[in-house]
Structures are given as C-alpha cells and as structure tokens.
Design an enzyme around this catalytic site. Sequence first.
Site, PDB file in Angstrom:
ATOM      1  N   ASP A 486       0.812  -1.218   0.000  1.00  0.00           N
ATOM      2  CA  ASP A 486       0.000   0.000   0.000  1.00  0.00           C
ATOM      3  C   ASP A 486       0.844   1.266   0.000  1.00  0.00           C
ATOM      4  O   ASP A 486       0.321   2.361  -0.195  1.00  0.00           O
ATOM      5  CB  ASP A 486      -0.870   0.039   1.272  1.00  0.00           C
ATOM      6  CG  ASP A 486      -2.127  -0.795   1.125  1.00  0.00           C
ATOM      7  OD1 ASP A 486      -2.598  -0.962  -0.008  1.00  0.00           O
ATOM      8  OD2 ASP A 486      -2.636  -1.277   2.153  1.00  0.00           O
TER       9      ASP A 486
HETATM   10  C1  BGC Z   1      -2.603  -3.794   4.691  1.00  0.00           C
HETATM   11  C2  BGC Z   1      -2.441  -4.682   3.497  1.00  0.00           C
HETATM   12  C3  BGC Z   1      -1.191  -4.310   2.748  1.00  0.00           C
HETATM   13  C4  BGC Z   1      -0.008  -4.295   3.663  1.00  0.00           C
HETATM   14  C5  BGC Z   1       1.260  -3.850   2.969  1.00  0.00           C
HETATM   15  C6  BGC Z   1      -1.356  -3.828   5.516  1.00  0.00           C
HETATM   16  O1  BGC Z   1      -1.464  -2.937   6.553  1.00  0.00           O
HETATM   17  O2  BGC Z   1      -3.693  -4.246   5.454  1.00  0.00           O
HETATM   18  O3  BGC Z   1      -3.565  -4.568   2.666  1.00  0.00           O
HETATM   19  O4  BGC Z   1      -1.041  -5.253   1.739  1.00  0.00           O
HETATM   20  O5  BGC Z   1      -0.243  -3.452   4.741  1.00  0.00           O
HETATM   21  O6  BGC Z   1       1.282  -2.506   2.689  1.00  0.00           O
END
Ligand code: BGC
Length: 813
Positions: A486
Amino acid sequence: MNDKRYGHFDDQHREYVITDPKTPWPWINYLGNEDFFSLISNTAGGYSFYKDAKFRRITRYRYNNVPMDNGGRYFYINDNGNIWNPGWKPCKTPLDFYECRHGMSYTRITGRKNGIEASVLFFVPLNTFAEVQKLTLTNQSNETKKLKLFSFEEWCLWNAATDMENFQRNFSTGEVEIEGSTIYHKTEYRERRNHYAFYHVNAEIQGFDTDRETFVGLYNEFANPDAVVEGKPRNSHAHGWSPIASHYIEVELKAGESKDFIFLLGYVENEQDKKFVAPQVINKEKAHAIIEKLNTTEKVDKAFAELGEYWDALLNIYKVNTGNDKLDRMVNIWNQYQCMVTFNFSRSASFFESGVGRGMGFRDSNQDLVGFVHQIPPRARQRIIDIASTQFPDGGCYHQYQPLTKRGNNDIGGGFNDDPCWLIFGTVAYIKETGDFSILDEMVPFDNQPGSEVTLFEHLKVSMDHVIKNLDPHQLPLIGRADWNDCLNLNCFSWDPNESFQTTENKSEGSKAESLMIAGLFVVTAKQYVELCQKIGKEEEANRMQKAIDAMVTAVKKDGWDGEWYLRAYDFFGNKIGSNECEEAKIFIESQGWCTMAQIGAEDGMVAKSLDSCKKYLECEHGMVLNNPAFSKYIYEYGEISSYPEGYKENAGIFCHNNPWVIIGETLAGRGNDAWNHYAKILPSYVEEKYQTLHKVEPYVNCQMVAGKDAAKPGEGKNSWLTGTAAWMWLTVSQYILGIKPQYDGLQIDPCLPTTAKEYTVQRKFRDAEYNITIKNPEGKEHGVSQIVLDGSVIEGNTIPYSAGKHTVEVVM
Ligand code: BGC
C-alpha cells in the site's frame, strides 16, 4: 541473549499463561466468534462491540493513552480499605499472586491479596450477544472477610468515531435505566437506534452508579474512584455526560468459603414497533431472556464447556504431531486461532487498529479466508460473496468495505490493481477445500447494485481481465494507486502532508508505473484460474488465459529481471525500482516471493538466483526485510514507502506477511532447509523462547512487522494480531512444509522439509473424510515423495483421491 520472561505456553489447556502483569506491551486476546466481540488485555483492559467496531461500540476505550491500556471491565475489591483489582490494573496494588490465561476465545484472570482470591473468567458464549464475566471470590484466610465489591464498565455512545470528537452533542445525550441488578444503556434509543446494551449481575446489589463523574470524581482516575475509595456507592443516575455501569455488592465470606457472581454485558436489538413498553421505558424482554439463559454458575459452566467443544472440533480438522512442541503448538493451536481472529476482524480492531479506521479489505479478506476456510467453510463462502459484491463491472474493486453495511468504502475507493487477483485466490481455496463448485453459479452484484448480478464465475473472469486490460509499456501490469504494498505510491507525487498517500494521485495520466509483484501474482492466480476452467469444461477460456500467462512470463523474463533478482516495479517515468542500478532499495521481497511462486524463469535459473539473493541481501537475524538497502530519504516519486525511517514498516522492516511468499518459493524449489530456516525465524514460539522483552508484543501470535536490521531495535515487534501473516504462515506450514494440499479431487501430499525432520503424523479432516497420515523421511530428504500407501495399497502419483470415510495413509519420502 535470553531476556526476561513474562509467561509461558500451556499446550494441554491451549493457553498462554502470563505471570507478570507488567508485560512489555498489553498482551491481548479476543472473545466472541460471530457477532458480539471483545478485546481483552492481560489486565482486563479493552472493549466490546457488536459486529462493527466503529458503528456499534458498546464500551469505551482510550487508545494511545497515558497510562497505556486505559479502560476496561474492572472489578474493585475494597477489603477494609485495602483496594485492589484481580488483574492488577487500574489500582496497581501489588498482588500476592497474579495470573492471566489467554485461551481459545476466553481469558481467565486471577489475583490474590491478603487471603482473598478473585478469579474472573471472561468469554462470549456461542450464539449469544453478551460477554460473561464469572467472578469467583474465595476466602483463603482463616477468618471471616467482609468485602465491598464494585464492578465497572464505561459505555461508549455507539459510534466510536463521534464518541471521541463530538462532545458538544455527546455530553447531552447519555441515558440509562436501572432495574434491579441490571443497568441499561439506552443513549439515542429514543430516536433512530433500535439497540441498547445492559450490564447485569446475578446477585442482589446494595447500590450502583451510572454517572462517571459521580463515581470516579472529576479529578480522580480509574485507579482511585471516589465511590470505591470511600466504600460507598452514590446511586447516581446518568443524564448526559458520561454514562457508566457499576454495581456495588457487599460480600461476606467465611474462612474457606467461595462465591460466584455472574456479570453479563449484553446487547439487544428490538423491532421498531416493539422498542418501548411505556413512554421512556425500554422493552427489556430480550435482555431478560439473555439473563435467564446465563444466570447461574451451572448454566455458565455449561456454556463455557460448549465453547471448549466448539474449539475442539475446529482444531481437530488439522492436527500435526512432529514431536517438536514449538512447531506443534503453533500449527495445532495458535496459528489456527489467529487465522479465525483475522478472518473475523480483518484489520479493524486490535490494540494497533482503533476500530474506526479501516473496514474489511478486499485483498486482506481474500487472504484471511484462505487461512480459515478449513475451519468453517460456509462462513468463508459467504465472505467471498460479500467481497465480490463490492467489485466494479470492469473487475476493479473497492479497496475496503464496512462489515455492518457490506458496502464499499467511498473514502478510499478503488484503483489498487492487485485487488482483483485475490478473488481468484480466495475462491479457488474455498472450492479446493469443499468441492463446492456451486459457488461459481451464485448470482453476485457489482457494487451492490440490484439488477447488476452476474455469476461469481463472471466476477473471476472480469478480475483476470482487469489485469490484462491494464498492461503498459513493458506489457507488465500497471500498478494503479498501489499493489499489495500500500505504500509504494507511484502516481501520488505528494509534497502536501495533508494528502493521503494512498488515495492521492497528483499525476497518473500517462503513467508508466508497472508492478512485478502483480505480474507474479497474476501468473500464480491465472494458473489457478486456468486449472479451474479446465475442471469445469471451459476449455476456450482456459486457452485464452494460458496465452495471457505465457505473455506475462515472457514480459517478466524480458523486462522484469535484473540479473540476480526480479525487479520490483517501473516508476511513473519508466525507471526501474528494485534494481542494482538504484542507489537504495536495490532489491525488494514482494516480487521475489511472487515470481518464485509463479516459477517464472525457473528453467533459466532465475528462481534459484532470486531465492539466493533473498538470503544474501534481505535475511537478517529476525527474518527477511522488505527492501535493502533501506531508503534514507523521502522520494517524491515513490510515496509512503520512503516516508518511514529505516527499518520500519514498508521501508526495510520485516513485514512478516511477505516472508512466507519467499518461503513457499523455497519449497517449490525443493529447498527444505532454507524454507525451514526462514520460517522458524518468524515463528512466534521460537521468538517467545528468546526475546520476550525485545519483541515486546504478544509472543503467541504473529505481528505484522518486526523492526528490521536498520532500525534502532532490530527484532522489536509492532501491530500484532491483525495481519495477513496469520493466513500465510498457515498456508506455508500446512500445505507447503508439512505438505498436505487440498485439490479438487483429493489431497496432494507434497512435503518440503528440513533434513532433520524424520517422521511426523497429520490428522486431516477433509470434506466427509478423515485421513490419518504418517510421513517418514528415513533418508532426511528435503523434497519428493517416493511412495504412498493408502489403506494398504500403493497409489500412483502423490494425490490421494477423495472418498468419504476414515483412511490411513503411509508416505515415504
Ligand atoms: C494492509 C495490506 C497491505 C499491507 C502492505 C497492511 O497494513 O492491510 O492490505 O497489503 O499493509 O502494505
């Protein structure tokens, strides 16, 4: 370095036993299985909610407070002026004995002081909208004791977000009703709400309080409420301000005597026309029914036994015996338990997730259900339908949805281009576990719009198409706002601290930002899709997708390989990310994980080289970091990833979620020793043995992130409980290391082991069958099954064809 210990595992009772209340961070547990949930720390802090931690918060909790973990269900015992709590907090009176046992959906906290023992069992009975708190007081001294007991809960005014900001309204809305030993919380019930909560005790009370300031005192704290200190309830009736619920009970205990008190924190919904029985008087019928169900020790003990049987059944589905306690307890108990918790909560409510921030994630929930599907398949089925209903007609998806409304979350919207692939991943796991192909024919809407329904299979198809239709310069998948990571925001370009990295696209027109992580994810899930199409006779569709896979593999080999590892991405301008040519962050873990799982270029040695590079550049004492070297400055073109200081979160933290991707890559390459070494580094029970203070967070579950080698304290954990790590650790160990893989037609046996593993057994319930599997590895091989004997006869290949009933399976590596 072996540091201080705060507790230990008790495998026989499936408990973690905490023996010192001053854990390095609150160590929590979850109560409730479907509708009514509570979070409870080892000092009884935490809160309850019905279904949705944001919109139906029942009790109040203050995150990020001083002191830490403030607010919870507290019992105050005033023993002749000596005031203490069984869970040590909030009074923090030193106890003669303290113990907290976190078990499967229950917690038992016991404290002893001056000859009195107070033990509280907390749990939510099955199919019940209430938390039971069974308090047992025992006089272990030789004299009669007269105690003043005060209970305490603080009501949240339902919406947990407005509860902490809209005081100009909130201080005037609070309403309660008191009837016998029950305190009812009915704020906003007079208008649009059709629900109320109650706090009951099955004993006569000698007083109560419902107004916080009257009970606590404006300048006091939970540690020294006026009423408790003085030993006198005020019988206050809350109007506005902050309603609470406190019972006051005078208890006399003879030497050796013991008494139970059953406290119930319940939730009720009434139909619109049945809300009141008289003006201003709420209809308490349903509350009475819950109380009636649980108002004696016998009834509560029975409900508790049923909860135990429920967990027995769930944990009997997959059971391993390797003789290694540290592995067995994670596989048989804690990893599966954490999978249930992440399935229930996604990323919404923990001691790091405030319950008001995020709903259910599209990709998160699809991954969570893979760790859970063997436990209660019908719930996973429903989840798949719910998730797919938030998809758009072009295959894109809302990134999140709210559990109460099941509607896509407009604040965050869509545009995360990995999201669609995960629907294949979740659905295939469900069908392989259950053999239920009928789910593909379910009619499922787009964006919850009535009239837009198509079959679930059609949703899978548009998911795949979404990737294929969004390829660019190198014929690799466009990343959109971000892929799984993200924080890799390649179209964001933000210098404004008030902009969200994840939803801002200051520049996306003509973007050349592509993701190798999505390329690998696509190949893995498209292969699953092809196999599914073949299985259901859609040959043409299978061929179509096979061509797309071949093209993607070619594109990765051509433009996605850096020589020693897979590139991570191309940025907006088409420059490489995760390349030896880069100044920092030359290598990233995600593309190594997905492209090795996809086995792209295995025949050319790419997979082996990539895995070796992970060992060389990403591995450290506590696991594999996400990228290396860490970013030392903010990079405008990359976004949030470079906003974190070195060694944390997505900037070279050990983001545990993605370690299993590489581990699975290792198993597919047959490298059992390497797979095991990586796995054991992030396996909680191994960490528990070595690093309780350093690791800081709960030692019985995985956390999302462990500080990487570049951080101030490498090995320090954060964001425990709600992480995709749970499901991935489960998939890794159950299917790829121990090697029991559900397939459409049976169970494939394909272990990948460290050479030291010589023999183990797995009991696996699978649909209507039960397999008792013994795996022998006399020669200490890492990979490769040489013979399988099913019920006395040797079978061809390594897949046991499914047939109902009990079976014995003997496997030799
Ligand atoms: C989110 C995921 C994401 C991950 C890596 C997590 O906090 O819930 O959806 O893939 O972070 O960024």
